[in-house]
Design a protein around this motif. Structure first.
Motif, PDB file in Angstrom:
ATOM      1  N   PRO A  79      -4.691  -7.587   3.420  1.00 15.69           N
ATOM      2  CA  PRO A  79      -5.627  -6.824   4.251  1.00 15.69           C
ATOM      3  C   PRO A  79      -5.249  -5.351   4.317  1.00 15.69           C
ATOM      4  O   PRO A  79      -4.071  -4.997   4.147  1.00 15.69           O
ATOM      5  N   ALA A  80      -6.236  -4.509   4.560  1.00 17.83           N
ATOM      6  CA  ALA A  80      -5.983  -3.067   4.671  1.00 17.83           C
ATOM      7  C   ALA A  80      -5.127  -2.785   5.905  1.00 17.83           C
ATOM      8  O   ALA A  80      -4.188  -1.990   5.857  1.00 17.83           O
ATOM      9  N   ALA A  81      -5.424  -3.471   7.023  1.00 14.02           N
ATOM     10  CA  ALA A  81      -4.636  -3.253   8.233  1.00 14.02           C
ATOM     11  C   ALA A  81      -3.315  -4.010   8.096  1.00 14.02           C
ATOM     12  O   ALA A  81      -3.278  -5.123   7.592  1.00 14.02           O
ATOM     13  N   SER A  82      -2.243  -3.364   8.551  1.00 15.35           N
ATOM     14  CA  SER A  82      -0.926  -3.966   8.394  1.00 15.35           C
ATOM     15  C   SER A  82      -0.740  -5.143   9.336  1.00 15.35           C
ATOM     16  O   SER A  82      -1.255  -5.167  10.447  1.00 15.35           O
ATOM     17  N   LYS A  83       0.034  -6.122   8.904  1.00 14.93           N
ATOM     18  CA  LYS A  83       0.347  -7.285   9.741  1.00 14.93           C
ATOM     19  C   LYS A  83       1.252  -6.920  10.909  1.00 14.93           C
ATOM     20  O   LYS A  83       1.283  -7.614  11.923  1.00 14.93           O
TER      21      LYS A  83
END
Ligand code: 5AD
Ligand code: SF4
Length: 435
Positions: A128-132
């Motif tokens: 995903p583009a957003a970090s975990k």
């Protein structure tokens, strides 16, 4: 399958996996699950896997087989890490597993476990583009020497390596998120932080480089020691070399892989440095910090490597005299350019080269340890030794040191190094500063 109440996370491979494994454990604990004790059978086993060489990958399947209990039942099995990313649904076809989760998606582990408990194999290998990281729970209790991932992924595409495919493109975590986590780790008991990344020295955020991050973390009072790994020669900036001179808390140790000593092989590996440009970097690092211990990674038997080219690796090793090193036989990885190169080297030839290289590296490691005898130095106490009253810890040069002491785990103890073997040293305690 019922909802698991206890779990166990088993990490293989690199230190980034150790970090990810700890964070997955924290995530499951935050959901109300309990870590199974030693020898206790867990309801859920997370295998946090490594794909770097074929042997590491095969291990996953033998581990899954070993999870079967004498009565024929088995725990819920989650395959995480780089094999999950690389092989995806193929794993569920090859073996009985319940969850497959990639290294960029493990913040979703609790939801995947819930789905698996309802009887569906749950798979998430998204990048995903957003970090975990924002979705992970806060750090609470950690060992005195803790890992902190600051950067993930790799854009270098060395021709033998799966990392750019399994971990994805180079991504740096933001400065403020890292600094906050460093403070949280200090509050949770860390005294040493090792900043991690596949290319940690490529870390960058809004014009700041790894040296700025090291300087900032050095201002946290409880953090006494800072390390970073693993680095690429091309990202070894003058600023980073300078903090080896200027920041006392930065330990005198550098892991800087070169892989091979022949420029033709380095080019075929797409390393974009030569043996001599690498040696020039080490000269600068040694000028900045004369007592620095050097470490590296090597691959023998890369496709087309001749005897004479292998000798160049030995020559480079002789010149550098590493304090410690990791060396591997080339392992063709599916999907990488080198796997399709002509002139794959016969295993017997690669075996022989590996033995010669390791004999030389071991001799240098032993010599480095022996040269430390008589040194007075600080040791960070990490655990109890095997004998009563014995404690184990690390020197600034990352050597294991054992000594008799009443010190506690997390203390930093002054010792004199009195004897040395290939893998550890013995010390005697001088004075003790409280944690
Ligand atoms: N075969 C053997 N060793 C490898 N490495 C990476 N890919 C391979 C491969 N296909 C080694 C490199 C790297 C270390 C982490 O693993 O030396 O620096
Ligand atoms: Fe792999 Fe090369 Fe990237 Fe290191 S720099 S992770 S060896 S591709």
């Amino acid at each position: 399958m019922t909802s698991p109440r206890t779990f166990k996370v088993q990490s293989f491979g690199c230190q980034m996996n150790v970090y990810d494994g700890e964070r997955m454990g924290e995530l499951l604990a935050a959901e109300g699950m309990r870590a199974a004790g030693d020898g206790e059978a867990a309801d859920l086993v997370v295998l946090n896997t490594c794909h770097i060489r074929e042997k590491a990958t095969e291990k996953v399947y033998s581990e899954i087989g070993r999870l079967k209990r004498p009565d024929g039942s088995r725990p819920m099995v989650a395959v995480a890490g780089c094999v999950a990313q690389a092989e995806g649904a193929e794993i569920a076809r090859r073996a009985k597993v319940d969850v497959v989760v990639g290294p960029q998606a493990y913040h979703n582990l609790p939801a995947l476990v819930a789905k698996a408990a309802s009887g569906t194999v749950a798979l998430d290998t998204d990048m995903p583009a957003a970090s975990k990281f924002g979705a992970l729970p806060a750090r609470r209790k950690v060992a005195p020497s803790a890992f902190l991932t600051v950067q993930e992924g790799c854009d270098k595409f060395c021709t033998y390596c799966v990392v750019p495919y399994t971990r994805g493109a180079e991504v740096s975590r933001p400065f403020s998120a890292i600094f906050d986590e460093a403070k949280a780790l200090a509050d949770a008991g860390a005294r040493e932080l090792t900043l991690l990344g596949q290319n940690v020295n490529a870390w960058a955020d809004e014009g700041r480089g790894l040296h700025d991050l090291i300087e900032a973390i050095a201002t946290i009072p409880a953090i006494a020691r800072i390390r970073y790994t693993t680095s690429h020669p091309n990202d070894m900036t003058d600023g980073l070399i300078a903090v080896h001179r200027d920041v006392d808390k930065l330990m005198p140790y550098l892991h800087l892989p070169v892989q091979a000593g022949s420029d033709r092989v380095l080019k075929a590996m797409n390393r974009s440095h030569t043996a001599s440009s690498y040696l020039r970097i080490l000269e600068k690092v040694r000028a900045a910090r004369p007592d620095i211990a050097l470490s590296g990674d090597f691959i023998v038997g890369f496709p087309g490597e001749t005897d004479a080219e292998f000798e160049e690796t030995l020559k480079l090793v002789d010149e550098v005299r590493y304090a410690q090193a990791f060396s591997f036989k080339y392992s063709p990885r599916p999907g990488t350019p080198a796997a399709d190169m002509a002139e794959q080297i016969a295993p017997a030839v690669a075996d022989e080269r590996l033995q010669r290289l390791q004999a030389l590296l071991n001799a240098h490691q032993t010599a480095f340890n022996c040269a430390s005898i008589g040194r007075r130095t600080e040791v960070l106490v990490e655990r109890q030794g095997r004998k009563p009253g014995q404690m184990l810890g690390k020197s600034p040069w990352l050597q294991s040191v054992h000594f008799e002491s009443a010190a506690k785990i997390g203390d930093i103890v002054e010792v004199e190094l009195v004897s040395a073997g290939p893998n550890s040293l013995a010390g005697t305690e001088l004075v003790r500063s409280a944690a």
